[in-house]
Design a protein around this motif. Structure first.
Motif, PDB file in Angstrom:
ATOM      1  N   SER A   2      14.197   9.335 -10.488  1.00  0.00           N
ATOM      2  CA  SER A   2      13.045   8.483 -10.145  1.00  0.00           C
ATOM      3  C   SER A   2      13.533   7.294  -9.314  1.00  0.00           C
ATOM      4  CB  SER A   2      12.331   8.024 -11.403  1.00  0.00           C
ATOM      5  OG  SER A   2      13.265   7.423 -12.275  1.00  0.00           O
ATOM      6  N   ARG A   3      14.291   7.621  -8.265  1.00  0.00           N
ATOM      7  CA  ARG A   3      14.926   6.558  -7.469  1.00  0.00           C
ATOM      8  C   ARG A   3      13.927   5.727  -6.674  1.00  0.00           C
ATOM      9  NH1 ARG A   3      19.469  10.358  -4.736  1.00  0.00           N
ATOM     10  NH2 ARG A   3      17.559  11.569  -4.379  1.00  0.00           N
ATOM     11  N   PHE A   4      12.687   6.254  -6.500  1.00  0.00           N
ATOM     12  CA  PHE A   4      11.703   5.524  -5.684  1.00  0.00           C
ATOM     13  C   PHE A   4      10.530   5.013  -6.516  1.00  0.00           C
ATOM     14  CE2 PHE A   4      14.150   8.283  -2.979  1.00  0.00           C
ATOM     15  CZ  PHE A   4      14.613   7.380  -2.041  1.00  0.00           C
ATOM     16  N   GLN A   5      10.708   5.017  -7.836  1.00  0.00           N
ATOM     17  CA  GLN A   5       9.660   4.522  -8.740  1.00  0.00           C
ATOM     18  C   GLN A   5       9.257   3.105  -8.345  1.00  0.00           C
ATOM     19  OE1 GLN A   5       8.775   6.783 -11.263  1.00  0.00           O
ATOM     20  NE2 GLN A   5       6.948   5.480 -11.305  1.00  0.00           N
ATOM     21  N   GLY A   6       7.970   2.897  -8.146  1.00  0.00           N
ATOM     22  CA  GLY A   6       7.482   1.556  -7.818  1.00  0.00           C
ATOM     23  C   GLY A   6       7.723   1.158  -6.370  1.00  0.00           C
ATOM     24  N   ARG A   7       8.190   2.083  -5.548  1.00  0.00           N
ATOM     25  CA  ARG A   7       8.472   1.737  -4.142  1.00  0.00           C
ATOM     26  C   ARG A   7       7.462   2.398  -3.208  1.00  0.00           C
ATOM     27  NH1 ARG A   7      15.072   1.347  -3.875  1.00  0.00           N
ATOM     28  NH2 ARG A   7      15.146   0.178  -5.793  1.00  0.00           N
ATOM     29  N   VAL A   8       7.105   1.648  -2.192  1.00  0.00           N
ATOM     30  CA  VAL A   8       6.223   2.197  -1.164  1.00  0.00           C
ATOM     31  C   VAL A   8       7.089   2.717  -0.020  1.00  0.00           C
ATOM     32  CG1 VAL A   8       4.431   1.604   0.517  1.00  0.00           C
ATOM     33  CG2 VAL A   8       4.353   0.654  -1.810  1.00  0.00           C
ATOM     34  N   LEU A  26      10.175  12.098  -1.850  1.00  0.00           N
ATOM     35  CA  LEU A  26      10.106  10.686  -2.237  1.00  0.00           C
ATOM     36  C   LEU A  26       9.018  10.487  -3.304  1.00  0.00           C
ATOM     37  CD1 LEU A  26      10.507   8.894   1.233  1.00  0.00           C
ATOM     38  CD2 LEU A  26      12.295   9.556  -0.382  1.00  0.00           C
ATOM     39  N   ALA A  27       7.903  11.207  -3.136  1.00  0.00           N
ATOM     40  CA  ALA A  27       6.812  11.091  -4.112  1.00  0.00           C
ATOM     41  C   ALA A  27       7.212  11.700  -5.448  1.00  0.00           C
ATOM     42  CB  ALA A  27       5.558  11.764  -3.574  1.00  0.00           C
ATOM     43  N   ALA A  28       7.962  12.814  -5.392  1.00  0.00           N
ATOM     44  CA  ALA A  28       8.403  13.451  -6.645  1.00  0.00           C
ATOM     45  C   ALA A  28       9.335  12.531  -7.419  1.00  0.00           C
ATOM     46  CB  ALA A  28       9.102  14.776  -6.339  1.00  0.00           C
ATOM     47  N   GLU A  29       9.975  11.602  -6.698  1.00  0.00           N
ATOM     48  CA  GLU A  29      10.873  10.644  -7.356  1.00  0.00           C
ATOM     49  C   GLU A  29      10.187   9.299  -7.605  1.00  0.00           C
ATOM     50  OE1 GLU A  29      14.909  10.297  -6.455  1.00  0.00           O
ATOM     51  OE2 GLU A  29      15.013  12.178  -5.353  1.00  0.00           O
ATOM     52  N   GLY A  30       8.845   9.307  -7.572  1.00  0.00           N
ATOM     53  CA  GLY A  30       8.104   8.124  -8.005  1.00  0.00           C
ATOM     54  C   GLY A  30       7.583   7.231  -6.904  1.00  0.00           C
ATOM     55  N   GLY A  31       7.921   7.527  -5.645  1.00  0.00           N
ATOM     56  CA  GLY A  31       7.469   6.689  -4.541  1.00  0.00           C
ATOM     57  C   GLY A  31       5.979   6.861  -4.255  1.00  0.00           C
ATOM     58  N   SER A  32       5.349   5.784  -3.773  1.00  0.00           N
ATOM     59  CA  SER A  32       3.996   5.888  -3.217  1.00  0.00           C
ATOM     60  C   SER A  32       4.188   6.071  -1.715  1.00  0.00           C
ATOM     61  CB  SER A  32       3.205   4.603  -3.469  1.00  0.00           C
ATOM     62  OG  SER A  32       3.040   4.417  -4.842  1.00  0.00           O
ATOM     63  N   VAL A  33       3.679   7.169  -1.181  1.00  0.00           N
ATOM     64  CA  VAL A  33       4.065   7.542   0.177  1.00  0.00           C
ATOM     65  C   VAL A  33       2.906   7.420   1.159  1.00  0.00           C
ATOM     66  CG1 VAL A  33       5.047   9.362   1.620  1.00  0.00           C
ATOM     67  CG2 VAL A  33       5.795   9.134  -0.751  1.00  0.00           C
ATOM     68  N   ALA A  34       3.151   6.691   2.243  1.00  0.00           N
ATOM     69  CA  ALA A  34       2.222   6.665   3.374  1.00  0.00           C
ATOM     70  C   ALA A  34       2.653   7.767   4.335  1.00  0.00           C
ATOM     71  CB  ALA A  34       2.274   5.306   4.061  1.00  0.00           C
ATOM     72  N   VAL A  35       1.783   8.763   4.502  1.00  0.00           N
ATOM     73  CA  VAL A  35       2.092   9.896   5.363  1.00  0.00           C
ATOM     74  C   VAL A  35       1.466   9.632   6.727  1.00  0.00           C
ATOM     75  CG1 VAL A  35       1.926  12.395   5.644  1.00  0.00           C
ATOM     76  CG2 VAL A  35       2.022  11.415   3.342  1.00  0.00           C
ATOM     77  N   LEU A  36       2.300   9.323   7.712  1.00  0.00           N
ATOM     78  CA  LEU A  36       1.811   8.986   9.058  1.00  0.00           C
ATOM     79  C   LEU A  36       2.040  10.161   9.989  1.00  0.00           C
ATOM     80  CD1 LEU A  36       1.998   6.153   7.776  1.00  0.00           C
ATOM     81  CD2 LEU A  36       3.022   5.336   9.890  1.00  0.00           C
ATOM     82  N   ARG A  83       3.793  -3.539  -0.456  1.00  0.00           N
ATOM     83  CA  ARG A  83       4.876  -3.817   0.507  1.00  0.00           C
ATOM     84  C   ARG A  83       5.789  -2.596   0.699  1.00  0.00           C
ATOM     85  NH1 ARG A  83      10.292  -5.460   0.964  1.00  0.00           N
ATOM     86  NH2 ARG A  83      10.773  -5.222  -1.230  1.00  0.00           N
ATOM     87  N   PRO A  84       5.880  -2.095   1.941  1.00  0.00           N
ATOM     88  CA  PRO A  84       6.805  -0.979   2.178  1.00  0.00           C
ATOM     89  C   PRO A  84       8.250  -1.401   1.952  1.00  0.00           C
ATOM     90  CG  PRO A  84       5.255  -1.217   3.998  1.00  0.00           C
ATOM     91  CD  PRO A  84       5.102  -2.427   3.132  1.00  0.00           C
ATOM     92  N   GLN A  85       9.015  -0.536   1.281  1.00  0.00           N
ATOM     93  CA  GLN A  85      10.437  -0.797   1.037  1.00  0.00           C
ATOM     94  C   GLN A  85      11.327   0.257   1.683  1.00  0.00           C
ATOM     95  OE1 GLN A  85       9.360  -1.731  -3.292  1.00  0.00           O
ATOM     96  NE2 GLN A  85      11.504  -2.348  -3.170  1.00  0.00           N
ATOM     97  N   VAL A  86      10.702   1.360   2.067  1.00  0.00           N
ATOM     98  CA  VAL A  86      11.473   2.460   2.658  1.00  0.00           C
ATOM     99  C   VAL A  86      10.716   2.980   3.873  1.00  0.00           C
ATOM    100  CG1 VAL A  86      12.269   4.844   2.298  1.00  0.00           C
ATOM    101  CG2 VAL A  86      12.467   3.185   0.438  1.00  0.00           C
ATOM    102  N   LEU A  87      11.461   3.219   4.951  1.00  0.00           N
ATOM    103  CA  LEU A  87      10.886   3.879   6.135  1.00  0.00           C
ATOM    104  C   LEU A  87      11.761   5.065   6.506  1.00  0.00           C
ATOM    105  CD1 LEU A  87       9.229   4.239   8.772  1.00  0.00           C
ATOM    106  CD2 LEU A  87      10.756   2.551   9.828  1.00  0.00           C
TER     107      LEU A  87
END
Ligand SMILES: NC(=O)c1ccc[n+]([C@@H]2O[C@H](COP(=O)([O-])OP(=O)(O)OC[C@H]3O[C@@H](n4cnc5c(N)ncnc54)[C@H](O)[C@@H]3O)[C@@H](O)[C@H]2O)c1
Length: 250
Positions: A2-8, A26-36, A83-87
């Motif tokens: 869950s390396r991306f838990q709580g991360r956008v 990224l979503a499977a590891e907890g990230g909230s993902v903006a799909v562009l 707030r995005p933390q990963v791109l």
């Protein structure tokens, strides 16, 4: 994990191929993902896939080559998800062409999407990353590290992404933002269709060097590497160009 838990996490080109696999990972590891993606329907389909798997994702239409479009999509993602933390910059395009005959529009589109687009999305996301830390992963190609016939624009654009990554890394290393590049070789994605048409008179033997004895990678294999680099496990990596290409750039 869950390396991306709580991360956008923002994924450009997230509607297909590597971008889709990265969004799902990224979503499977907890990230909230903006799909562009340029193709809104593809972005919507991937967002639905993420949600069907129990994750969180929002789709956004974007043309990465258009600064206003990029800014609007990133602003909307930050408003909707936080707030995005990963791109991860996966949007890309290409084709084979005889360089002496290549229409200017084709040259311009490839440079605009692959190189300028990677810069524009990073530029729009960086203020968020600087506000508390974050990580950028650009996507180049073996084509950014070697010459390939009939691929001048694609090679130039991906070579540009390689050094753009290094420059951004140097600029932001002391400000809590890591910038790295993953350089895949051939991946089994729809992207390959764009390279099916050979230019007239092409010497196919000159392209033997871009085939790995290991065949093609699955996009999920490359997405797993991207997730490592983007996550805190990659803490000590910045300015790195990481090849995953079946050995073709050795
Ligand atoms: N597939 C390969 O063999 C391979 C090898 C090395 C590197 N790459 C790179 O990997 C990245 C992903 O490629 P893929 O194989 O997943 O390709 P793909 O064609 O499956 O996906 C690319 C996505 O980018 C989107 N896109 C294209 N132009 C855009 C624009 N202007 N704005 C926003 N989105 C846009 C497309 O709509 C598509 O959804 C690309 O940068 C590509 O250059 C691919």
């Amino acid at each position: 994990m869950s390396r991306f838990q709580g991360r956008v996490c923002i994924v450009s080109g997230g509607g297909s191929g590597l971008g889709r696999a990265t969004a799902l990972r990224l979503a499977a590891e907890g990230g909230s993902v903006a799909v562009l993606d340029l193709a809104l329907e593809s972005a919507q389909r991937v967002a639905r896939e993420v949600e069907a798997a129990g994750g969180r994702a929002h789709p956004y239409q974007v043309d990465v080559a258009d600064p206003a479009s990029v800014r609007a999509a990133v602003d909307a993602a930050a408003r909707d998800l936080g707030r995005p933390q990963v791109l991860v910059s996966c949007a890309g395009t290409g084709c084979f062409a005889n360089s002496h005959e290549m229409p200017f529009e084709d040259w311009k589109r490839i440079i605009d999407v692959n190189l300028t687009g990677t810069f524009l999305v990073a530029q729009a996301v960086l203020p968020h990353l600087l506000d508390g830390g974050g990580s950028i992963v650009t996507v180049a190609s073996n084509a950014g590290l070697m010459g390939i016939a009939y691929s001048a624009a694609y090679c130039a654009s991906k070579g540009g992404v390689v050094n753009l990554t290094r420059a951004l890394s140097d600029e932001y290393v002391k400000r809590g933002v890591r910038v790295n590049c993953v350089a895949p070789g051939g991946m089994a994605t729809p992207f390959q269709n764009a390279f099916r048409n050979m230019p007239q008179g092409a010497d196919l033997s000159s392209l033997g060097k871009i085939r790995s004895p290991l065949g093609m990678a699955e996009p999920e294999e490359v997405a797993a590497l991207i997730a490592f680099v983007a996550s805190d496990e990659g803490r000590y990596m910045t300015g790195a160009i990481v090849s995953i290409d079946g050995g073709i750039t050795t």
